[in-house]
Each structure stands twice: as structure tokens, then as C-alpha cells.
Design an enzyme around this catalytic site. Sequence first.
Site, mmCIF file in Angstrom:
data_model
loop_
_atom_site.group_PDB
_atom_site.id
_atom_site.type_symbol
_atom_site.label_atom_id
_atom_site.label_comp_id
_atom_site.label_asym_id
_atom_site.label_seq_id
_atom_site.Cartn_x
_atom_site.Cartn_y
_atom_site.Cartn_z
ATOM 1 N N CYS A 3 0.848 -1.195 0.000
ATOM 2 C CA CYS A 3 0.000 0.000 0.000
ATOM 3 C C CYS A 3 0.881 1.241 0.000
ATOM 4 C CB CYS A 3 -0.947 0.007 1.200
ATOM 5 S SG CYS A 3 -0.101 0.118 2.785
ATOM 6 N N ASP A 408 8.123 27.056 -31.596
ATOM 7 C CA ASP A 408 9.247 27.515 -32.399
ATOM 8 C C ASP A 408 8.846 27.313 -33.866
ATOM 9 O OD1 ASP A 408 11.937 28.220 -33.149
ATOM 10 O OD2 ASP A 408 12.268 26.088 -33.494
ATOM 11 N N ASP A 612 12.806 22.415 -30.899
ATOM 12 C CA ASP A 612 13.719 21.314 -31.222
ATOM 13 C C ASP A 612 15.188 21.688 -31.175
ATOM 14 O OD1 ASP A 612 13.631 22.936 -33.522
ATOM 15 O OD2 ASP A 612 14.245 21.247 -34.773
ATOM 16 N N ASP A 616 16.305 26.560 -28.320
ATOM 17 C CA ASP A 616 14.995 26.402 -27.677
ATOM 18 C C ASP A 616 15.108 25.845 -26.260
ATOM 19 O OD1 ASP A 616 13.525 27.253 -29.925
ATOM 20 O OD2 ASP A 616 13.689 25.272 -30.831
#
Length: 721
Positions: A3, A408, A612, A616
Site C-alpha cells: 500500500c 518555435d 527542437d 529552444d
Amino acid sequence: MSCATCAGRVERALKAVPGVVKAEVNLASEHARVRFAAGQAPRPEALIDAVTDAGYEARLIDVAHPPAAQPPQDGAERIKLALAGLACLPFLVQMGLQLFGQHMMIPDWIQLLLAAPIQFGLGARFYGAAWRALKARTGNMDLLVSIGSSAAFGLSLYLMATAPAGMAPHLYFEASALVVTLVRLGKWLESRAKRRTLAAIRALTALRPETARVWRGGAFVELPAAEIRPGDRVQIRPGEQVPVDGRIVEGASSLDQSLLTGESLPVERHPGDEVATGAINGEGVLLVETLRIGTDTLLARIIRLVESAEAGKAPIERLVDRVSAVFVPIVLAIGIATFFGWWLGAGDPVAGIVNAVTVLVIACPCALGLATPTAVVVGSGVGARHGILIRDGEALERAHAVTTVAFDKTGTLTEGHPELAALASFDGDESSLLRLAAALQAASQHPLARAVTAAAQFRQLHLPSAEQVQALPGRGVAGKVEGQVLLLGSRRLMKETGIDEGTLARIAARVDAPGRSLSYLAQAEAAGRPATLVGALGFADPIRPEARDAVAALTRAGIQTVMLTGDNAAAAQAVAQAIGIGQVEAELLPADKVAALARLKGPHRVVAMVGDGINDAPALAAADIGFAMASGSDIALNAAGITLMRGDPRLAVAAIALSRRTYAKIRQNLFWAFVYNLLGIPLAAFGLLGPVAAGAAMALSSVSVVANALLLGRWRPDIEE
């Protein structure tokens, strides 16, 4: 682990190891992720010992060579449950007859003989785990079950011993036997269901071939894949799996990459193209030069990301952990209060014990602990199958609340493979302009650089060597060619070197067109004097055919779209207008993109960034949630929370949809888990529920939570190939 309190105890044990700064334990996958301070890495044995001291077992996972998926070995458990079921059958017959008014009672000594092996054989697991929990001064599900079933068994023994001769007292052996059997049955069904949640990891691990044919000593020899080294040449025949990340040297074929990228159709590959470990070769024979092996391969990176998502915790799960930490002590207190309430209030201590047992059994927090991690595990697994890699539970949960998506442009909304469309030189010598620009960018992997060098190769130009080449992030590149200090880059870079706007405008007019990106080449002069403009280059980058659909889908979902790009304003506006984005910010440096994201954020606003490139990476890290194209740089992938394995912006839309579906499952699971306990405990305390019914309900609740999470496996991205 049984649990959420078990997972919490293991976490605390790991955090207590010197050097460990963070530990996360996932109940569904039974994996732990440990982070430690730089230079203070604890010995693996110390971590294993800490888990062992907490009452559990642990082993390290070899990331480079994880164990192959094995079928579940649960035959012994099935036999135990079958025998327990046979022993419980007389109790079930007795209970069924009593329901129809036939008060048949199994002789007390037979009840004892039937119940004792179950209580102390099948139930031994609960006693062991309960004892370890007590030693650790904590509580868990096993403690509740062991106390509850032992109380019913002990009460029955007491009633047998004190009953007047010739009288058959009502015993509760059936309660103890059926509770233990039902709870073990529930845990067995739960474990089988949990194994299904890990299907994605098993499928990915199975993609790694064990052997490969490697060129050694003038012939191809079959070697273990672990012995392959970068630079080795590997032969891959039709129907075989690619054993390494590499580049095709000879041959052409189609490769099935569906489990790696989610692409439903095979992709054509030719000499010079790269291939990834785990892809299935089609009809051709390939000779591949090895580039990456072991933990550096794309497959290994995918497995790490999926395992990271399954081992991590969503923010809402931390709330559940805090509730579970105090839940067991509260339940024990309620059980004690129930016993004394019935004894002192109703004068019936036997009913007090039975009802207290029911409280302890029905309150087991199994469903509560499984509600979130099972949904996260299934969600991340089904995402991986469709080309969406989720780094952790936090990214999966946060994406559901996205209100704004910033894109972008280059490589994200466009193909990222621009072509040189036009040249303009002040002295009219376009070949010289192209030769100098290509020399400066010969070593760069930037899409515009590749377009320049490809154009120079097409014209068969001889490129001189460049020296002191330096990247200027977000602006361009500088270097020395044939004794000249050259600058190649954006309008911003030219202005910084002192070239006036009018000169830039005149040369740009000769190469500019809607949607084109411009770069300028300048020769730097002596210090304090402006640079001399040599010429300009115009690039055309086709828009991805899926971009318009992605933007339209986000708009329909009520999500705002924005473009943040370092490209010139004219090119950015042309692309944005073509695909339906209304808000554009162009000519941005990496720091400018971060600032733009900060402006977009606000109360009740969650901003995602899709990109990409290296430039960025800061924006992907600064956004509330980052989506990185897997075709981009490793830096961008490391900064993002979600990786899109194909250059398809619609996958960002699919990732948000998957997050919303997963979060809905989490809410459903938590609702039923909480409602189950909130309703069940009062019913048990007031004598409206028996121990057997409580045991059955507890087992059913855990299995139903896992089964509900498994329904996520049916999810498919709404993308038409």
C-alpha cells in the site's frame, strides 16, 4: 509493497542514506528513483541495505542491459489460493444456508482445522510485513489485516474455550479465513493487473537483440550485442532487429520503427541515413556502421524516459502520500473506539470486536495508494507506444491544464530542412559569397548551415578551411576564412556590427520573399569601424503539412497558440498566416523567448513550449511544460518534460489529450478510493457490514482501481496517418 504507506516507508529509508537528496517510490511499478548530491553518491549496497532494514527487498536495475521480460511465475500462489478456496468452501455453504434461514453450524473443531492453516499459512505474509512495520514504528495494510483477522480468530478460540458444555457458540472462524483469502486473492489479481501496466517497458526491452553479426578479421561473426563497439560494421538481414544506433554504409531497405516512434508505416532508409536500435529491417540487407551503443542508443534513452515517468510521482500523488501517512493510525484509533463504543455503549464486547475487525479490514488504503501511480504508468506506457515520451508523472499531470502553446518555427512548424533559394552579392560574385559562407559553416549541424553546404557541394565549389569559428547563439556564427574575419547571421547581428538599416534593406530586397529566412555575410573591419556587408542568402523552409491541423485542433480545444522564433518577422508572419497562428514574436534570442514565455504566464495560465533546437532549450526549461521534437538536439530533449518521437506537431496536441485522459482517470480513481473508505468505515463501525463483506469489498476496490487505469490502454491519438 502492499500500500501507499509501504512506499512511503521505503522512501524515508532511502532518504536517510547519507548523500541522498531525493527518493521517489512508485507503488504500481515497484521502482525507486534516487537522486544524490554531486560527489556524494552512496554505495549501491547502502541503498539496498536501507530498503532491507525497512523490511523489503531491493536490487539494482542495469540500465544498459536490463533483464529480459519473463512471464509471471505465480503458479505457487495460484495453488495456495486454490487450497484456501477449498478450505473456505464449507464456510461459504454455511453462510449461504444461513441466508435462507437454515441455521446449520459446522462443528467448532472442524472450523478451527479449516481456518488455522489459512490464518497462519496463507496469512503468514501479513504477520511478517506487520511485524516489520511495527519495528519501523509505522503502519500499513498488512498490519490492519493481521490485527483484524487475528482478532476474529482469537475471539473464536475464546468463545470455544468458554462455551458451556453442549452449547455451540457462534464463531467467527469464517470471517478470519475468508478475509485472509479474499485479501490475498485481491493482491494476486492486483499484481497480475499491475504487470499489464508495465507492458510498454517489456515491449521496449524486447526490442534489444542479444546478438549481432559484426565484421571481424575479414568475415562476419556473430557476437553478443554487448561486445559491439562504435565504429564496428554490422550486417542486418531482412526481418532482423537493428542491434545498434548507426549509419547505413551499404544497402537500402524499409524499417518498421512503430514501437520507437509510433509511425504506423515502414520508412525507407538508404546509404547515409541513420538507423536506431530495435527497428525491424524489411526486405533489404544492410551494412551499418555503429555510432552509439548501450546506454547512448535511442532505445536506451526511450526506456530511461518511460522508466523515469513510471518511477516518478505526480504532484497529486504527494497529497495522497501525506494522507496515507496518517491514515493507518487514524483507522486503528477508529477501530479501538468502535470496540469500546459497542462494549460500553451496547454492552456487547463480541459485537465490538467483530465490528472493529470490519473497520480494520475495510479501511486498508490499497486502492488509495494505487489510484495515481497505476494511471501514470499506463498513461506513460501508452504514450510511448504512440511516439510520446513523458519524462515523469509531474509532466504528465501538468500537461492537462495547458492554456497556451508556444511554437518555435524552424524544425517544428516547418520541415527544418531549408534550401538555399537565393543569393545576392554586392560585387556580383555569388560563387565567392556561397564559398565563404559554406566554409564558415562546414562543421555546423544547424539546418541553415546544412542548406548552405549542400548548395556549395551541388555547385562543386572548393571550400577553404575556417579558423576560430565561434557560435553566437540566436544571432549566427563568426570565424576566420582566408585571413578575413567573417560574420554570418541575422539582421540583429549585422546591426550590432554597425551596418546601417538602409544597406541591409537594399540587399534584402534582392533575395527576400514571403516566408523566406535571411542571413547576411559581413567582413569585420578594424576595431571601432563598422563591418562591410558582403551579401545576403535567402532560405525557403517548407511548412509541415500537419502544422495547420495541429493549430486548428488546439484552437478547437480552447488553447491559445503563439509563435516564438529567432527568424525574421516577414518569414515568421508568412508561416503563421499560412497555418492560422495569430500571435507572433520574431527575431528573438534564447533569452528573449524566456522573457516572452514569462509574459504569457499568469494566474490560471499554463504555458507549453514546443521546440527542437539548442536555442529552444532555455525556453523549454522555462515553460510550464516543454515538448521537444526527438529530431532536435540532445540539449533540447533534456530540457523538455515530454519528447515527441516524430517531427509531427500534432503529437503535442495528442500529448495534451493523453494528459487530460490520464488526469481524468486519476480523479476517478481517487474519488472512488476516498468514497469507498469514507462510506465503508462508518458502515463497519455501526455494525452494518460484516468482516467477510469488508474483505471482499477491499479486494474489489484495489482491482477495480487498477482495471480502470488499464482502460487507458485503449487510448489512441486522434491523428489520421
